[in-house]
Write a protein that holds these residues in place. Structure first.
Motif, PDB file in Angstrom:
ATOM      1  N   ASN A 422      40.934  48.442  37.388  1.00 42.41           N
ATOM      2  CA  ASN A 422      41.713  48.982  38.075  1.00 42.41           C
ATOM      3  C   ASN A 422      41.247  49.828  39.469  1.00 42.41           C
ATOM      4  O   ASN A 422      42.339  50.278  40.141  1.00 42.41           O
ATOM      5  CB  ASN A 422      42.775  49.842  37.338  1.00 42.41           C
ATOM      6  CG  ASN A 422      41.899  51.118  36.927  1.00 42.41           C
ATOM      7  OD1 ASN A 422      40.677  51.240  36.847  1.00 42.41           O
ATOM      8  ND2 ASN A 422      42.564  52.290  36.261  1.00 42.41           N
ATOM      9  N   ASN A 423      39.928  49.691  39.717  1.00 45.74           N
ATOM     10  CA  ASN A 423      39.490  50.359  40.863  1.00 45.74           C
ATOM     11  C   ASN A 423      39.745  49.218  42.035  1.00 45.74           C
ATOM     12  O   ASN A 423      39.348  49.741  43.300  1.00 45.74           O
ATOM     13  CB  ASN A 423      37.990  50.722  40.863  1.00 45.74           C
ATOM     14  CG  ASN A 423      37.764  52.363  39.989  1.00 45.74           C
ATOM     15  OD1 ASN A 423      38.289  53.282  40.302  1.00 45.74           O
ATOM     16  ND2 ASN A 423      37.094  52.059  38.536  1.00 45.74           N
ATOM     17  N   ILE A 424      40.278  48.072  41.599  1.00 50.89           N
ATOM     18  CA  ILE A 424      40.615  47.257  42.890  1.00 50.89           C
ATOM     19  C   ILE A 424      41.552  48.094  43.541  1.00 50.89           C
ATOM     20  O   ILE A 424      41.727  47.776  44.998  1.00 50.89           O
ATOM     21  CB  ILE A 424      41.041  45.969  42.105  1.00 50.89           C
ATOM     22  CG1 ILE A 424      39.870  45.313  41.586  1.00 50.89           C
ATOM     23  CG2 ILE A 424      41.768  45.051  43.218  1.00 50.89           C
ATOM     24  CD1 ILE A 424      40.539  44.082  40.732  1.00 50.89           C
ATOM     25  N   ASP A 425      42.532  48.737  42.828  1.00 54.03           N
ATOM     26  CA  ASP A 425      43.644  49.421  43.846  1.00 54.03           C
ATOM     27  C   ASP A 425      43.078  50.325  44.968  1.00 54.03           C
ATOM     28  O   ASP A 425      43.498  50.117  45.941  1.00 54.03           O
ATOM     29  CB  ASP A 425      44.461  49.908  42.708  1.00 54.03           C
ATOM     30  CG  ASP A 425      45.536  50.946  43.589  1.00 54.03           C
ATOM     31  OD1 ASP A 425      46.469  50.379  44.315  1.00 54.03           O
ATOM     32  OD2 ASP A 425      45.698  52.245  43.536  1.00 54.03           O
ATOM     33  N   PRO A 426      42.422  51.485  44.451  1.00 53.69           N
ATOM     34  CA  PRO A 426      41.710  52.412  45.590  1.00 53.69           C
ATOM     35  C   PRO A 426      40.693  51.627  46.602  1.00 53.69           C
ATOM     36  O   PRO A 426      40.786  51.886  47.660  1.00 53.69           O
ATOM     37  CB  PRO A 426      40.925  53.250  44.855  1.00 53.69           C
ATOM     38  CG  PRO A 426      40.775  52.782  43.452  1.00 53.69           C
ATOM     39  CD  PRO A 426      41.856  51.642  43.254  1.00 53.69           C
ATOM     40  N   VAL A 503      41.555  37.778  37.380  1.00 54.98           N
ATOM     41  CA  VAL A 503      42.752  37.219  37.817  1.00 54.98           C
ATOM     42  C   VAL A 503      43.757  38.592  37.988  1.00 54.98           C
ATOM     43  O   VAL A 503      44.858  38.335  38.722  1.00 54.98           O
ATOM     44  CB  VAL A 503      43.363  36.289  36.780  1.00 54.98           C
ATOM     45  CG1 VAL A 503      43.766  37.163  35.730  1.00 54.98           C
ATOM     46  CG2 VAL A 503      44.655  35.436  37.434  1.00 54.98           C
ATOM     47  N   GLN A 504      43.381  39.618  37.475  1.00 52.35           N
ATOM     48  CA  GLN A 504      44.059  40.981  37.880  1.00 52.35           C
ATOM     49  C   GLN A 504      44.003  41.416  39.182  1.00 52.35           C
ATOM     50  O   GLN A 504      44.885  42.225  39.612  1.00 52.35           O
ATOM     51  CB  GLN A 504      43.881  41.853  36.828  1.00 52.35           C
ATOM     52  CG  GLN A 504      44.121  41.847  35.416  1.00 52.35           C
ATOM     53  CD  GLN A 504      44.086  43.150  34.733  1.00 52.35           C
ATOM     54  OE1 GLN A 504      42.969  43.773  34.852  1.00 52.35           O
ATOM     55  NE2 GLN A 504      44.900  43.311  33.685  1.00 52.35           N
ATOM     56  N   THR A 505      43.472  40.811  39.885  1.00 56.81           N
ATOM     57  CA  THR A 505      43.145  41.194  41.392  1.00 56.81           C
ATOM     58  C   THR A 505      44.466  41.189  42.030  1.00 56.81           C
ATOM     59  O   THR A 505      44.855  41.841  42.976  1.00 56.81           O
ATOM     60  CB  THR A 505      42.176  40.045  42.151  1.00 56.81           C
ATOM     61  OG1 THR A 505      41.034  40.493  41.606  1.00 56.81           O
ATOM     62  CG2 THR A 505      42.231  40.586  43.560  1.00 56.81           C
ATOM     63  N   TYR A 508      46.891  44.021  41.175  1.00 58.78           N
ATOM     64  CA  TYR A 508      46.354  45.233  41.898  1.00 58.78           C
ATOM     65  C   TYR A 508      46.537  45.111  43.223  1.00 58.78           C
ATOM     66  O   TYR A 508      46.929  46.210  44.120  1.00 58.78           O
ATOM     67  CB  TYR A 508      44.804  45.380  41.459  1.00 58.78           C
ATOM     68  CG  TYR A 508      44.900  45.891  40.149  1.00 58.78           C
ATOM     69  CD1 TYR A 508      45.324  47.092  39.600  1.00 58.78           C
ATOM     70  CD2 TYR A 508      44.000  45.218  39.010  1.00 58.78           C
ATOM     71  CE1 TYR A 508      45.304  47.603  38.193  1.00 58.78           C
ATOM     72  CE2 TYR A 508      43.707  45.785  37.899  1.00 58.78           C
ATOM     73  CZ  TYR A 508      44.515  47.090  37.477  1.00 58.78           C
ATOM     74  OH  TYR A 508      44.403  47.487  36.415  1.00 58.78           O
ATOM     75  N   LEU A 509      46.306  43.859  43.960  1.00 57.51           N
ATOM     76  CA  LEU A 509      46.422  43.989  45.513  1.00 57.51           C
ATOM     77  C   LEU A 509      47.982  44.166  45.851  1.00 57.51           C
ATOM     78  O   LEU A 509      48.268  44.724  46.739  1.00 57.51           O
ATOM     79  CB  LEU A 509      45.994  42.834  45.903  1.00 57.51           C
ATOM     80  CG  LEU A 509      44.425  42.379  45.870  1.00 57.51           C
ATOM     81  CD1 LEU A 509      44.155  40.987  46.591  1.00 57.51           C
ATOM     82  CD2 LEU A 509      43.770  43.423  46.969  1.00 57.51           C
TER      83      LEU A 509
END
Length: 617
Positions: A422-426, A503-505, A508-509
């Protein structure tokens, strides 16, 4: 023709000039330096006022009504004092997220064998008190709701009694006390007695939340006021190419909030990643001490900059008067039919009918303000109605910190921890905020597309809905392709679904872009639309929407487990999509008033009388 704010169209260009007599006194030299006199054409030249720009004695030129409609708008220069406030926010968010990220393991998991600090090393699971998932979920949820409820109190104290600067300083010291108590709860001798440790931890949590509540609703208005105090209205600048452009305070404040939000995410990202490793390899005491050390930078910077910041003094009973004004406007408009009551509240004459000039001798004794302040209050209430839709947005956003983490654990991780994804978000926010600021928004402006705040918020809702659709599709294929069918989270399931976790990218993007459009813009909207002496209160109402969202989220707990997770994401996607359509339908008329609302001059009403130094007279 008069608009909803009583501004004649011929006066639009005048409303761009600084309202010198209405600029509030603030400590320090900033207001004195910027109270410029204006050159205004005499009566013989009034007929040319639509064609000729206004100028102040320093030669700053203000746009005509025609130029407001035709010239391209650009951002102004952000003052360096605003960057110091952004760094203060970075430190505070590092301390908050760095501390809270380890709450669950500290409360839920038992001490690893042979450890006195809670550290587990490379292959173990960190823990301390061993009180189970129910205790960790309960205290973590309480902390989130408490941290977003207390801004209502912190904002009230700032606007009514202390002012933003003093409230922030007091809140920082309260939060430091909370940090110290939390550190005590994590010391090895205390951890050895779980009952005492959880009691100490709970007290620290409450005090910590009080400090956070006083800090959050005041720091965001303070940063924007650093620019507004110097450039309160639009002005004309001639570029090297010869192009005349309008330097727009609203666009500049939007840029300030974008980079303010970027600093929030830099602090949160560094705190979360760093403290997880501190907990794992050293112990919980270090993961609480390091955020506290960085947080100590906040009062130091605030003190050193005390004479450099533009500050608005507290204004006494302004909130009471605003509520009295709304109650007075509601007389005769209540109906047993809620739809009719809402229709009456949205009537064009709702606020016009309670302006002092309209009431004449019939106005109440407490009505000591002018017509312009009624316009400011109307604008602030409109902002609050915009925020009423935000809990649905946060409902989708909150999946990122709960169910999507669990979803990651059921896919092929390829060595990555499931709570790292979930750090893809920040990370995405740090990358895409400058892209939006430097390319997307200026590109739309050059193309003649006004991407107004309400349009941004509506797009944010749409992207959040798309994120939930992507999550639902992923969950569907986890159930379809996984060896464990529709129970991949069960303890008996040893094989993850053959889907790469990255694939959760996609969701999150999409969530990251929705934050840029909705969350950042809502902060900006709270600042630009609230009466200047109620900015902290209006900002706190926006923050309080997160607490409401957590409460709504409790209704979805029953869907947050196998085999119902696909329905969970699908239901939230549908709710968010409906909210997107409803939001735009409800506010598209308000969107057309954006420029007019921004041009409402500042009222001469400030609440109680203030001396030029900013203290009560």
């Amino acid at each position: 023709m008069s608009g909803a704010y009583g501004l004649d169209l011929a006066e639009v260009s005048k409303s761009n000039a600084p309202q010198v007599l209405d600029v509030p006194a603030a400590p320090g030299p900033i207001n004195e330096k910027n109270e410029k006199a204006l050159y205004v054409p005499d009566d013989s030249s009034q007929s040319q006022s639509r064609k000729e720009s206004l100028t102040d004695l320093d030669g700053k030129e203000y746009p005509t009504a025609e130029e407001v409609d035709t010239l391209r708008r650009v951002c102004g220069t952000i003052p360096w004092s605003a960057y110091t406030i952004a760094f203060i926010e970075l430190c505070e968010r590092f301390s908050y997220y760095g501390t809270t990220i380890v709450f669950v393991n500290f409360i839920q998991r038992p001490l690893p064998e042979g450890s006195t600090t809670g550290a587990s090393g490379t292959n173990g699971q960190s823990g301390a008190l061993g009180l189970g998932q129910r205790a960790s979920t309960g205290l973590s949820t309480f902390n989130s709701m408490w941290a977003y409820f207390m801004p209502l109190v912190g904002a009230y104290m700032a606007d009514q009694y202390w002012g933003r600067y003093k409230t922030i300083q007091i809140s920082i010291f309260i939060a430091i006390l909370g940090h110290i108590i939390l550190i005590i709860a994590t010391l090895p001798p205390v951890i050895a007695h779980p009952d005492g440790a959880i009691g100490c931890f709970s007290v620290g949590l409450i005090i910590f939340g009080i400090g956070t509540g006083g800090f959050k609703p005041n720091i965001s208005p303070l940063i924007a006021e650093q620019y507004e105090s110097k450039h309160p209205k639009q002005y004309v600048r001639v570029k090297k190419s010869g192009e005349r452009v309008i330097v727009d305070p609203t666009m500049t404040i939007s840029r300030i909030y974008m980079y303010f939000y970027l600093m929030i995410n830099v602090g949160a990202l560094a705190g979360q990643i760093g403290m997880v490793y501190a907990e794992k390899y050293v112990g919980f005491w270090l993961s609480f001490v390091l955020p506290t050390c960085l947080f100590l930078c906040c009062p130091t910077i605030m003190f050193l900059m005390r004479n450099k910041y533009a500050r608005r003094p507290p204004t006494g009973s302004v909130l009471t008067k605003a509520l009295k004004l709304w109650t007075f406007a509601m007389k005769g408009r209540w109906s047993p039919n809620p739809a009719k009551t809402i229709k009456n509240m949205r009537s064009d004459d709702f606020w016009e009918s309670v302006k002092p000039s309209r009431l004449g001798s019939a106005k109440p004794v407490w009505m000591t303000f002018d017509d312009v302040w009624v316009d400011e209050v109307r604008r602030g209430f409109k902002a609050c109605t915009v925020f009423l839709w935000i809990p649905i947005y946060w409902l989708a956003y909150n999946q990122m910190t709960t169910n999507l983490i669990s979803q990651a654990a059921t896919m092929e991780l390829h060595g990555a921890p499931n709570d790292l994804i979930n750090n893809i978000d920040p990370i995405a926010l740090v990358i895409f905020i400058p892209i939006c600021d430097l390319f997307l928004y200026p590109g739309l402006e050059r193309a003649g597309i006004r991407f107004t705040p309400l349009k941004k918020i509506a797009w944010g809702f749409g992207l959040a809905a798309a994120s939930m659709i992507a999550s639902a599709v992923t969950q569907h294929y986890i159930y379809k392709l996984g060896a464990c069918g529709d129970h991949p989270s069960s303890e008996d399931c040893k094989s993850p679904a053959p889907i790469n976790v990255w694939v959760q990218t996609i969701p999150y993007l999409l969530i990251a872009f929705s934050e840029i459009f909705t969350s950042i813009t809502a902060l900006e909207y709270a600042f630009t639309k609230a009466p200047k002496n109620l900015r902290s209160v209006v900002t706190s109402i926006f923050l309080f929407m997160s607490a409401i969202s957590y409460a709504i989220g409790e209704a979805f707990v029953g869907l947050s487990e196998d085999p119902l997770l696909t329905w969970n994401y699908t239901t939230i996607a549908c709710l968010t999509a409906v909210a997107c359509a409803g939001f735009w339908t409800a506010h598209r008329k308000l969107d057309k008033e954006e420029d007019k609302m921004n041009k409402v001059p500042e009222s001469s009403f400030k609440g109680r009388q203030m001396s030029h130094g900013g203290s009560a007279a």
